[in-house]
Write a protein that holds these residues in place. Structure first.
Motif, mmCIF file in Angstrom:
data_model
loop_
_atom_site.group_PDB
_atom_site.id
_atom_site.type_symbol
_atom_site.label_atom_id
_atom_site.label_comp_id
_atom_site.label_asym_id
_atom_site.label_seq_id
_atom_site.Cartn_x
_atom_site.Cartn_y
_atom_site.Cartn_z
ATOM 1 N N GLU A 1 35.126 -27.222 -61.749
ATOM 2 C CA GLU A 1 36.096 -27.037 -60.663
ATOM 3 C C GLU A 1 37.401 -26.452 -61.189
ATOM 4 O O GLU A 1 38.010 -25.579 -60.554
ATOM 5 N N GLU A 2 37.838 -26.929 -62.348
ATOM 6 C CA GLU A 2 39.068 -26.395 -62.943
ATOM 7 C C GLU A 2 38.915 -24.922 -63.282
ATOM 8 O O GLU A 2 39.832 -24.117 -63.055
ATOM 9 N N GLY A 3 37.746 -24.558 -63.803
ATOM 10 C CA GLY A 3 37.495 -23.165 -64.152
ATOM 11 C C GLY A 3 37.482 -22.261 -62.935
ATOM 12 O O GLY A 3 38.042 -21.157 -62.945
ATOM 13 N N ARG A 4 36.847 -22.729 -61.854
ATOM 14 C CA ARG A 4 36.796 -21.918 -60.634
ATOM 15 C C ARG A 4 38.196 -21.725 -60.048
ATOM 16 O O ARG A 4 38.532 -20.637 -59.565
ATOM 17 N N TYR A 5 39.001 -22.769 -60.112
ATOM 18 C CA TYR A 5 40.363 -22.635 -59.591
ATOM 19 C C TYR A 5 41.178 -21.683 -60.453
ATOM 20 O O TYR A 5 41.954 -20.861 -59.941
ATOM 21 N N SER A 6 40.995 -21.748 -61.762
ATOM 22 C CA SER A 6 41.688 -20.835 -62.674
ATOM 23 C C SER A 6 41.330 -19.389 -62.352
ATOM 24 O O SER A 6 42.211 -18.516 -62.269
ATOM 25 N N ALA A 7 40.047 -19.141 -62.165
ATOM 26 C CA ALA A 7 39.596 -17.783 -61.858
ATOM 27 C C ALA A 7 40.143 -17.309 -60.518
ATOM 28 O O ALA A 7 40.520 -16.136 -60.357
ATOM 29 N N SER A 8 40.210 -18.206 -59.535
ATOM 30 C CA SER A 8 40.718 -17.820 -58.222
ATOM 31 C C SER A 8 42.195 -17.450 -58.305
ATOM 32 O O SER A 8 42.666 -16.564 -57.580
ATOM 33 N N LEU A 9 42.934 -18.098 -59.188
ATOM 34 C CA LEU A 9 44.340 -17.744 -59.384
ATOM 35 C C LEU A 9 44.478 -16.373 -60.024
ATOM 36 O O LEU A 9 45.299 -15.552 -59.603
ATOM 37 N N ILE A 10 43.677 -16.125 -61.043
ATOM 38 C CA ILE A 10 43.731 -14.830 -61.715
ATOM 39 C C ILE A 10 43.426 -13.711 -60.730
ATOM 40 O O ILE A 10 44.087 -12.660 -60.720
ATOM 41 N N ASN A 11 42.440 -13.938 -59.874
ATOM 42 C CA ASN A 11 42.013 -12.924 -58.909
ATOM 43 C C ASN A 11 42.826 -12.949 -57.609
ATOM 44 O O ASN A 11 42.508 -12.222 -56.672
#
Length: 224
Positions: A40-50
């Motif tokens: 979940e942390e990784g998906r949120y990180s990626a959503s911020l980058i994108n």
């Protein structure tokens, strides 16, 4: 209520100044332990980058709410609640967004891994994040961290809400996810909820011998 935007960096600066009060009545974890796992942390990180993380963090403005109830004098419980927080120097009360906040701090501290991928960002060449270099302290490109820190977070700030309405708001926000019995109980201002929270702190080490770290994070031990 008002809708605002602020950068991740500005939000973390406010948090680091201890201006956001994490009322245990409106939390399903703690200010340091998220219910999210690494996925979940990784998906949120990626959503911020994108730039694809539109969900609002929900806060309550302590000063504005105090001023309203101080003028009305119709809800002494809310008045005393906000007066106490104001005296302690708090600016906001957090209603929703603790998992995201912990993840953001983890990214800034280099504890949260960025998913390995190729990220196409504006005004720069695509950046490849390798799995072995997916954290700040493992050679992760500073461009990625800078991009996350500069992203705009959507912030919903309530400026005219009572303590009881805050409890209702918390339950409404979490209506789409299963709250356990303690989550529901503690969202009400009550002697029982306060007593259980106090005992959970006192006997935390004992509960850790009985329940898994995941169960502790979601307060399963509080149901005993």
């Amino acid at each position: 209520k008002v809708e605002e935007q602020m950068t991740v960096q500005n939000f973390l600066d406010i948090k680091s100044n201890k201006s956001i009060f994490l009322d245990k009545s409106f939390q399903v974890g703690s200010d340091t332990e998220s219910r999210w796992g690494s996925d979940e942390e990784g998906r949120y990180s990626a959503s911020l980058i994108n730039n694809m993380a539109p969900s609002s963090i929900v806060l309550v403005d302590v000063k504005k709410c105090f001023e309203i109830f101080d003028e009305l004098k119709t809800d002494l419980i809310s008045l005393h609640y906000f007066k106490n927080l104001l005296d302690q120097g708090y600016t906001y009360v957090s209603i929703d967004g603790n998992n995201r906040t912990i993840t953001l701090q983890g990214i800034a501290d280099g504890r949260v891994a960025i998913p390995a991928d190729t990220y196409s960002l504006k005004n720069t060449q695509p950046i490849v994040v390798e799995k072995r270099k997916d954290k700040k302290d493992k050679g992760l490109s500073p461009v990625i961290i800078d991009k996350i820190m500069s992203r705009q977070l959507n912030i919903t700030v309530y400026t005219d809400i009572s303590l009881l309405e805050m409890s209702i708001l918390f339950r409404n926000i979490n209506d789409g996810m299963p709250l356990n019995a303690h989550h529901k109980r503690q969202s009400y201002s009550s002697v029982l909820a306060e007593l259980i929270r106090d005992y959970a702190v006192i006997y935390k080490s004992s509960l850790q011998n009985i329940f898994s770290p995941k169960d502790i994070k979601v307060m399963k031990g509080y149901l005993m």
